[in-house]
Design a protein around this motif. Structure first.
Motif, mmCIF file in Angstrom:
data_model
loop_
_atom_site.group_PDB
_atom_site.id
_atom_site.type_symbol
_atom_site.label_atom_id
_atom_site.label_comp_id
_atom_site.label_asym_id
_atom_site.label_seq_id
_atom_site.Cartn_x
_atom_site.Cartn_y
_atom_site.Cartn_z
ATOM 1 N N GLN A 17 0.809 -1.218 0.000
ATOM 2 C CA GLN A 17 0.000 0.000 0.000
ATOM 3 C C GLN A 17 0.846 1.274 0.000
ATOM 4 O O GLN A 17 0.318 2.369 -0.166
ATOM 5 N N ALA A 18 2.150 1.133 0.180
ATOM 6 C CA ALA A 18 3.035 2.307 0.176
ATOM 7 C C ALA A 18 3.040 2.934 -1.208
ATOM 8 O O ALA A 18 3.032 2.235 -2.218
ATOM 9 N N HIS A 19 3.061 4.259 -1.236
ATOM 10 C CA HIS A 19 3.035 4.983 -2.508
ATOM 11 C C HIS A 19 4.400 5.509 -2.932
ATOM 12 O O HIS A 19 4.723 5.480 -4.111
ATOM 13 N N HIS A 20 5.195 6.017 -1.960
ATOM 14 C CA HIS A 20 6.473 6.614 -2.372
ATOM 15 C C HIS A 20 7.660 6.235 -1.496
ATOM 16 O O HIS A 20 8.790 6.306 -1.961
ATOM 17 N N SER A 21 7.429 5.831 -0.236
ATOM 18 C CA SER A 21 8.599 5.504 0.589
ATOM 19 C C SER A 21 8.272 4.487 1.672
ATOM 20 O O SER A 21 7.149 4.434 2.176
ATOM 21 N N ALA A 22 9.285 3.711 2.003
ATOM 22 C CA ALA A 22 9.236 2.773 3.126
ATOM 23 C C ALA A 22 10.631 2.759 3.714
ATOM 24 O O ALA A 22 11.583 2.335 3.055
ATOM 25 N N VAL A 23 10.762 3.266 4.935
ATOM 26 C CA VAL A 23 12.070 3.305 5.582
ATOM 27 C C VAL A 23 12.028 2.472 6.856
ATOM 28 O O VAL A 23 11.000 2.380 7.524
ATOM 29 N N HIS A 24 13.150 1.859 7.152
ATOM 30 C CA HIS A 24 13.240 0.936 8.288
ATOM 31 C C HIS A 24 14.473 1.266 9.102
ATOM 32 O O HIS A 24 15.571 1.365 8.548
ATOM 33 N N LEU A 25 14.290 1.456 10.414
ATOM 34 C CA LEU A 25 15.414 1.691 11.304
ATOM 35 C C LEU A 25 15.517 0.518 12.267
ATOM 36 O O LEU A 25 14.557 0.182 12.955
ATOM 37 N N GLU A 26 16.695 -0.110 12.270
ATOM 38 C CA GLU A 26 16.993 -1.229 13.162
ATOM 39 C C GLU A 26 18.049 -0.768 14.153
ATOM 40 O O GLU A 26 19.061 -0.194 13.749
ATOM 41 N N MET A 27 17.810 -1.047 15.436
ATOM 42 C CA MET A 27 18.724 -0.549 16.467
ATOM 43 C C MET A 27 19.211 -1.620 17.420
ATOM 44 O O MET A 27 19.900 -1.313 18.384
ATOM 45 N N ARG A 28 18.881 -2.871 17.185
ATOM 46 C CA ARG A 28 19.284 -3.957 18.091
ATOM 47 C C ARG A 28 20.521 -4.666 17.545
ATOM 48 O O ARG A 28 20.726 -4.728 16.345
ATOM 49 N N ASP A 29 21.301 -5.250 18.443
ATOM 50 C CA ASP A 29 22.475 -6.014 18.029
ATOM 51 C C ASP A 29 22.176 -7.495 17.881
ATOM 52 O O ASP A 29 22.992 -8.239 17.339
ATOM 53 N N VAL A 30 21.012 -7.920 18.363
ATOM 54 C CA VAL A 30 20.612 -9.320 18.264
ATOM 55 C C VAL A 30 19.107 -9.388 18.026
ATOM 56 O O VAL A 30 18.338 -8.708 18.704
ATOM 57 N N TYR A 31 18.731 -10.199 17.055
ATOM 58 C CA TYR A 31 17.329 -10.505 16.796
ATOM 59 C C TYR A 31 17.193 -12.018 16.849
ATOM 60 O O TYR A 31 18.085 -12.734 16.403
ATOM 61 N N ALA A 32 16.087 -12.500 17.372
ATOM 62 C CA ALA A 32 15.862 -13.943 17.463
ATOM 63 C C ALA A 32 14.478 -14.272 16.928
ATOM 64 O O ALA A 32 13.712 -14.975 17.562
ATOM 65 N N VAL A 33 14.164 -13.740 15.762
ATOM 66 C CA VAL A 33 12.852 -13.998 15.173
ATOM 67 C C VAL A 33 12.840 -15.405 14.592
ATOM 68 O O VAL A 33 13.841 -15.885 14.048
ATOM 69 N N ASP A 34 11.707 -16.061 14.743
ATOM 70 C CA ASP A 34 11.602 -17.477 14.378
ATOM 71 C C ASP A 34 12.060 -17.787 12.958
ATOM 72 O O ASP A 34 12.764 -18.767 12.740
ATOM 73 N N LYS A 35 11.664 -16.953 11.991
ATOM 74 C CA LYS A 35 11.986 -17.278 10.594
ATOM 75 C C LYS A 35 13.480 -17.241 10.292
ATOM 76 O O LYS A 35 13.916 -17.737 9.273
ATOM 77 N N GLU A 36 14.274 -16.644 11.177
ATOM 78 C CA GLU A 36 15.723 -16.573 10.938
ATOM 79 C C GLU A 36 16.515 -17.613 11.723
ATOM 80 O O GLU A 36 17.723 -17.736 11.523
ATOM 81 N N LYS A 37 15.880 -18.368 12.604
ATOM 82 C CA LYS A 37 16.627 -19.311 13.444
ATOM 83 C C LYS A 37 17.392 -20.330 12.617
ATOM 84 O O LYS A 37 18.566 -20.571 12.867
ATOM 85 N N GLY A 38 16.759 -20.930 11.616
ATOM 86 C CA GLY A 38 17.434 -21.909 10.769
ATOM 87 C C GLY A 38 18.556 -21.301 9.953
ATOM 88 O O GLY A 38 19.694 -21.786 9.986
ATOM 89 N N PRO A 39 18.274 -20.221 9.215
ATOM 90 C CA PRO A 39 19.343 -19.603 8.422
ATOM 91 C C PRO A 39 20.519 -19.095 9.276
ATOM 92 O O PRO A 39 21.667 -19.209 8.864
ATOM 93 N N PHE A 40 20.226 -18.563 10.459
ATOM 94 C CA PHE A 40 21.306 -18.092 11.326
ATOM 95 C C PHE A 40 22.146 -19.270 11.805
ATOM 96 O O PHE A 40 23.385 -19.217 11.800
#
Length: 178
Positions: A17-40
Motif C-alpha cells: 500500500q506504500a506509494h512513495h517511501s518505506a524506511v526501516h530503522l533497526e537498532m538492536r544487536d541481536v534478533y531472534a525472530v523465528d523465521k531466521e533461526k534456521g538460516p542463522f
C-alpha cells in the motif's frame, strides 16, 4: 458489546500500500525472530550465500522488495550497530547484498556516532512518512509483535530520526565489519 482489538495489517500488505517511501530503522544487536533461526544456525555452521547463485537465495521477501521498488517506492534501511559487531550483525551483514540486489538501499551507522540523535524507543518501519509500524522485541530478541500508529507526532519523530541516521550512515558496499 465491547469491540475486539483489530489485527494489524500484515507487513506485506502495508508495503504493497506504500506509494512513495518505506524506511526501516533497526537498532538492536541481536534478533531472534523465528523465521531466521534456521538460516542463522546454518550461517554459524559455515554456510554462506553465493552472490552468483541467485536462485539459492532469492525468496519471497526479495520478490516483495523488487515489486515495491518496481512501483517507484523508495525502500531504505538503516542499521545502528555496536562495534565490534555481534555475531548476529555479522550474519545480517553477510546476507545484506540480497536486499541491495532486490533494490533496497541499506546503510550502517556505528552506535558511537548516533549518541546525539534523538531516537524512538523501538525499531520501526515508516510508510510514506505517515504510518509507523513499531517492531517490539523482548530482551532475548524474540518478536513482541507489531503496533501500528498514524499519530503525526510519532511519524515526525521517526522521520527525523531516520533521516539523521541515514545522513551519517555508511552505504552497505562501503561498511567494513569491525
Amino acid at each position: 458489546m465491547p469491540s475486539k482489538p483489530s489485527t494489524p495489517p500484515t507487513f506485506a500488505d502495508q508495503l504493497r500500500q506504500a506509494h512513495h517511501s518505506a524506511v526501516h530503522l533497526e537498532m538492536r544487536d541481536v534478533y531472534a525472530v523465528d523465521k531466521e533461526k534456521g538460516p542463522f544456525a546454518d550461517w554459524r555452521a559455515g554456510a554462506r550465500l553465493d552472490p552468483a547463485d541467485r536462485a539459492s537465495w532469492w525468496r519471497p521477501w526479495l520478490d516483495l522488495v523488487a515489486e515495491t521498488v518496481g512501483r517507484g517506492v523508495v525502500m531504505r534501511r538503516a542499521r545502528i550497530v555496536s562495534e565490534p559487531v555481534s555475531e548476529y550483525i555479522r550474519y545480517e551483514h553477510s546476507g545484506t547484498f540480497t536486499n541491495v540486489a532486490a533494490g533496497e538501499q541499506v546503510r550502517w551507522l556505528p552506535r558511537r556516532e548516533a549518541s546525539d540523535i534523538p531516537l524512538p524507543g523501538n525499531d520501526f518501519w515508516l510508510f510514506d512518512g505517515a504510518i509507523v509500524r513499531w517492531n517490539h522485541f523482548a530482551g532475548d530478541g524474540s518478536s513482541g509483535g507489531p503496533e501500528i500508529t498514524k499519530d503525526p507526532r510519532a511519524a515526525a519523530l521517526c522521520a527525523r530520526a531516520f533521516e539523521a541516521v541515514w545522513d551519517r550512515a555508511i552505504p552497505h558496499e562501503q561498511y567494513k565489519i569491525r
